[in-house]
Motif scaffolding. Structure first.
Motif, short mmCIF file in Angstrom:
data_model
loop_
_atom_site.label_atom_id
_atom_site.label_comp_id
_atom_site.label_asym_id
_atom_site.label_seq_id
_atom_site.Cartn_x
_atom_site.Cartn_y
_atom_site.Cartn_z
N GLN A 164 0.80 -1.26 0.05
CA GLN A 164 0.09 -0.06 0.07
C GLN A 164 0.31 1.93 -0.34
OE1 GLN A 164 -2.66 -0.24 3.81
NE2 GLN A 164 -3.30 -1.92 2.91
N ASN A 165 0.30 2.50 -0.59
CA ASN A 165 1.21 3.93 -0.42
C ASN A 165 0.40 4.46 0.56
OD1 ASN A 165 2.08 3.52 -3.56
ND2 ASN A 165 0.32 4.35 -4.43
N SER A 173 -4.53 11.84 -1.78
CA SER A 173 -6.37 11.18 -2.81
C SER A 173 -5.23 10.84 -3.88
CB SER A 173 -6.77 12.34 -3.15
OG SER A 173 -7.37 12.38 -4.55
N ASP A 174 -4.43 11.81 -4.66
CA ASP A 174 -3.54 11.66 -6.09
C ASP A 174 -2.91 10.60 -5.74
OD1 ASP A 174 -4.86 13.81 -6.82
OD2 ASP A 174 -3.03 15.16 -6.69
N ASP A 180 -3.37 7.66 -4.19
CA ASP A 180 -3.66 6.46 -3.53
C ASP A 180 -2.81 6.34 -2.06
OD1 ASP A 180 -5.58 4.75 -3.79
OD2 ASP A 180 -4.26 3.22 -4.92
N LYS A 224 -2.78 5.02 1.55
CA LYS A 224 -3.88 3.77 2.24
C LYS A 224 -4.14 4.41 3.63
CE LYS A 224 -6.37 2.58 -1.02
NZ LYS A 224 -6.72 3.83 -1.22
N LEU A 268 -11.55 8.16 0.14
CA LEU A 268 -10.54 8.00 -0.54
C LEU A 268 -10.06 6.61 -0.21
CD1 LEU A 268 -8.92 11.19 0.27
CD2 LEU A 268 -9.77 10.53 -2.27
N ASN A 269 -10.49 5.47 1.10
CA ASN A 269 -10.50 4.73 0.80
C ASN A 269 -9.09 3.90 2.17
OD1 ASN A 269 -11.35 2.24 1.37
ND2 ASN A 269 -10.39 1.09 -0.69
N ALA A 270 -9.23 5.45 2.81
CA ALA A 270 -7.47 5.26 3.56
C ALA A 270 -7.59 5.41 5.52
CB ALA A 270 -7.11 7.15 3.35
#
Lengths: 247, 191
Positions: free
Chosen positions: A55-56, A124-125, A127, A129, A162-164
């Protein structure tokens, strides 16, 4: 029931076992306690776990990036390729402010609005998590000072979109250095997860403790644990208290 | 204590994963204690952990010939050396705890040994229930043993607690006996 291994929050078996809930996206957590009790270590494990799952993840900090790079390198479980390959990104908030034309010494409300938008844009940009804000106290103080405490609520809404997930690492101020009340924590009702780290006198040698005070919508242990965190390992055992009325 | 009692006790300790509370004191304790360590490490070729609450590592090495034990067969968590201010030992495999050692610090070291993955430990010995329980309230001791017995059961580790039946330990002795598979009293004959 446990989620799949990918849902484990910290990648520390004993700690992850204390909560039977999955880590839902949009989780906003607070890791807080006095200095030197392992908050940054715990936050680092949260990031490492994400990076190990490809994941980032990112760290937003007021401290020099090189300091965290050095801190990370001490961990046995850390892989330097995570930084090189861009799974872990570190943003120094002062640099970020300067890059967008904000003077960190003279922040105004509009500047704060811009900074917050940029932070969300980065998440967001790229991605992201998992996000850690460490140290979180200056950031929250800045929001509160400028009447923008509600941004934490907005951050939570953005994280869901953002699913983070994010943790704020917050130093409580036992010595009243920053004119906060001793033990003051910000907006406690806002956080889905609250983990308190502390240093306690066990009556014998002092011990560091961990207490999951809240894990929203998930059964979890409310016991206090003695925790020994080093770069090699995180070891936990129950804190032993005399039962009331038995002695 | 007669020879039968000792051999019966040692036979019980052969059952992997069993939890044994044994009351024995004086010369008989020393004989039982040393025989147990020798049997587990030299005969059964097991690796284990000893929580030393009676003797510093240096003193212990005079009781048990640690140098004769197979290499890395016994890790010792030493709760005594620092409280005595003794010279730290050069004997390998000793973990010296800061004094006064809390029960939690002992649990942390046990967890570290069991989870670090370098060795698989199959027995754990506490040399003195009385010395360990000194200054700790009954309920705290019981919580300590409840956690420990559960963890050791999970890992299938044989657990042996020596109890010299000191004054004031009767209550905790009774309580932990409920957690054990075997409660052996080797003091009956002498009494």
């Amino acid at each position: 029931m446990h989620g799949e291994s990918g849902d484990h929050v910290f990648g520390i078996e004993k700690l992850d076992n204390l909560t039977t809930g999955r880590m839902e996206p949009g989780l906003l957590g607070l890791i807080y306690g006095p200095p030197g009790t392992g908050k940054t270590t715990l936050g680092s494990h949260f990031l490492f776990r994400g990076a190990s799952l490809n994941q980032n993840v990112c760290l937003l900090t007021y401290e020099p990036t090189s300091l965290f790079t050095r801190k990370f390198q001490r961990f046995k479980c850390y892989e330097s390729s995570w930084l090189k390959d861009g799974y872990i990104s570190i943003f120094m908030l002062q640099n970020l402010m300067e890059n967008i034309g904000i003077d960190p010494e003279r922040i105004e409300v509009d500047d704060l609005d811009l900074l917050f938008d940029v932070m969300v844009q980065i998440i967001s940009d790229m991605d992201m998590k998992r996000v850690i804000i460490d140290p979180g106290a200056p950031f929250i103080d800045l929001l509160n000072k400028n009447g923008r405490g509600s941004y934490l609520t907005e951050l939570k809404i953005d994280l869901v979109k953002l699913n983070a997930s994010a943790f704020i690492v917050y130093d409580i101020d036992p010595l009243f250095v920053n004119k906060r009340e001793p033990g003051y924590i910000p907006n406690p009702n806002l956080f889905d997860v609250m983990i308190k780290l502390n240093r306690e006198d066990s009556g014998r040698s002092p011990v560091n403790t961990l207490h999951i005070q809240r894990w929203k919508d998930a059964p979890h242990s409310r016991s206090i644990y003695v925790i020994d965190m080093s770069s090699d390992s995180v070891i936990m055992a129950p804190r032993l208290f005399p039962s009331e009325g038995l002695e | 204590m007669n020879g039968n009692q000792l051999s019966n006790f040692l036979r019980v300790t052969d059952e992997q994963g069993s939890h044994i509370h044994v009351k024995v004191s004086g010369e008989a304790f020393l004989r039982t204690f040393t025989s147990l360590i020798e049997k587990q490490t030299q005969v059964a070729k097991r690796k284990g952990i000893l929580i030393s609450t009676l003797w510093s590592a240096n003193a212990l090495s005079r009781r048990v010939s640690l140098s004769n034990l197979p290499k890395n067969s016994l890790r010792i968590i030493d709760t005594v050396t620092m409280s005595l201010g003794s010279k730290e030992t050069e004997i390998p495999n000793i973990i010296t705890l800061p004094a006064p050692a809390s029960l939690e610090s002992i649990l942390i070291e046990i967890e570290r040994l069991m989870t670090e993955g370098k060795e698989e430990y199959s027995f754990l010995i506490i040399d003195s229930l009385g010395a360990l329980s000194m200054d700790h309230p009954h309920s705290v001791m019981f919580e300590f043993f409840k956690y420990l017995t559960n963890r050791l059961l999970e890992e299938d580790v044989t657990f042996i607690i020596f109890d010299q039946d000191l004054d004031g330990t009767a209550a905790i002795s009774r309580s932990i006996s409920t957690l054990m598979d075997h409660n052996i009293n080797m003091m009956k004959v002498e009494k």
